[in-house]
Design an enzyme around this catalytic site. Sequence first.
Site, short mmCIF file in Angstrom:
data_model
loop_
_atom_site.label_atom_id
_atom_site.label_comp_id
_atom_site.label_asym_id
_atom_site.label_seq_id
_atom_site.Cartn_x
_atom_site.Cartn_y
_atom_site.Cartn_z
N PHE A 61 0.84 -1.20 0.00
CA PHE A 61 0.00 0.00 0.00
C PHE A 61 0.87 1.25 0.00
O PHE A 61 1.95 1.25 0.60
CB PHE A 61 -0.91 -0.02 1.24
N GLU A 62 0.38 2.29 -0.64
CA GLU A 62 1.16 3.53 -0.76
C GLU A 62 1.47 4.15 0.59
O GLU A 62 2.36 4.99 0.73
CB GLU A 62 0.42 4.56 -1.62
#
Lengths: 252, 325
Positions: free
Chosen positions: A50-51
């Site tokens: 995930f970013e």
Amino acid sequence: MADYTDNEMMAISAGRFVKDGDIVFAGTGLSMLAATAAKRIYAPKAVIFFETGGIDPSLEEIPMAVSDLRVMYGTCLNSGLIEAFSIVGHRRLHTIAFLGAAQIDQYGNLNTTVIGDYWRPKTRFSGSGGACDVSAFASGVITFMQHEKRRFVEKLDYLTSVGWYKGGESRRNLGLQRGGALAVVTNLCVMRFDDTTKEMYLAEYYPGITVDRIVENTGFPIDVSRAREAEPPSAEDLRILREEVDPQRLIL
Amino acid sequence: MNNYHEIAEKLMSLEEAVKRFINDGSQIAIGGFTIVRNPMAIAYEIIRQGIKDIHLVCHSHGQALDVLIGAGCVKRLEIAYGGNGRYAPTCIRFKKAIQRGEIQFEDYSNYQMTLRFLAGALGVPFMLTKSGLGSDLLNNEGFPQEIRKEPKVANKKFAVMQNPFNEEDDKVVLLPALTPDVALIHAQYVGEDGTVRIKGLTFADIEQAKSADVVIVTCEEIVPRSFIRLDPDQNTLPPFFVDAIVKVPYGAHPTGCYTFYDYDPKHLNLYKKVAEDDRLFKEYLDEWVYGVSSYDEYLNKVGTENLLKIKANPVFGYAVGLDRK
């Protein structure tokens, strides 16, 4: 009548693009489902990240946001945004990003910012978030769309994230060294992009959906000559989705 | 009672922290990300003290951003994303404020904003990336020109230049440094020596804190020096970056705080409903922000039953099986 929903078909269709060894950038909603389903069905050696910085979480419950506490559990590493973006574009990694958008054009460029005038919009959306960044850096982007004419447009109200830009070699000419739009997964079909022109074409229509309906709901001309019927999800695909990926039915 | 002599001068109430360090027009960076670890207690106190004309600088933010905008505290916004995850894919008061032309705003991406904080932290004038090439992020300047002359506002949104190390055509995007007046961070632990420990993802909190002139940290617990220094690999910020420390258990509610409590679906759903309607939203602020005289009173309103529901399982870090619809 199909015994599966649009969301199930979309999650499975998108998941089929993920290969073992891919590093998968997941957003919210359907993209979480697709990424998790892909890992459990097609590509157990893919890594979801995930970013926000969570890398390879065990995802025992579906996250409701990319910052969800559930992306921090069972990870190999909890980090931050700088680390996450150093992974998206890393030259050693093949990264696949799942995104969504309010509008898309025939070259797979995305709008997640505004409908109408930028300064006084009719509708304001969340904005780029990490979408512009992953579109620049990932090896390939898969976009989820609701298939409506007003969303598949010739001219975006705002180009937030670059796909194939103006087609042909234009993305490379911008200075973006890799990546581009890989596919668009909608509630009616899967679209891909021509190797040379980089224009969107119809690759697969879902069982029970006519090609005409897809053409009518697309706001620009599309090539349908390569279209074939998509494989529906198997009973086992659906069992995994419903019982393992999203048993709480938060997204399905 | 322990008076924490090492941090005695930094320990203060929410009220004092806002009075001392936040003014009308302050440029403020807020930590956390969408529905996790937003510095809510301090945001509510900013609203109660009637701070105006805030210039917010954010990457992806949610609840704190939205409530500050909704309460009319924000004049300017530099932002990558305003959303509350599945509870509000676009933050509702943020959306309304832009659609009604009530705030000045400038769009960037997450990575661009993080690089801008990093530039501020490193003391360099800009950082560069390839993200943004071809995007309308580089075509539309959101801020009017007159703002661009003000202190702490870059004289242009970005610049594009040729990579000087490459003789072939190779463009890069330069992004101006951010040096906010104040960074607001919510952490799980502060040591009695002032060391800050954020558990779970740090997002861009470290870069935000180091880029700011003043750092206010609210925390769940103050822990002994012997504990925080036993495993320093886990720590996030050294004491000397921190100017104010406020102990506020549940200080990120209704957003989540890893290993302490989950985000609160009941409250986020309530907020979603009231935020859509101007009158209901005003009543919400009257009830939940202006109408409470302390954070304890706010938590009493949230209620023991609800707080127990969102209590994190200490092994998983979140509330296992929580009804999140």
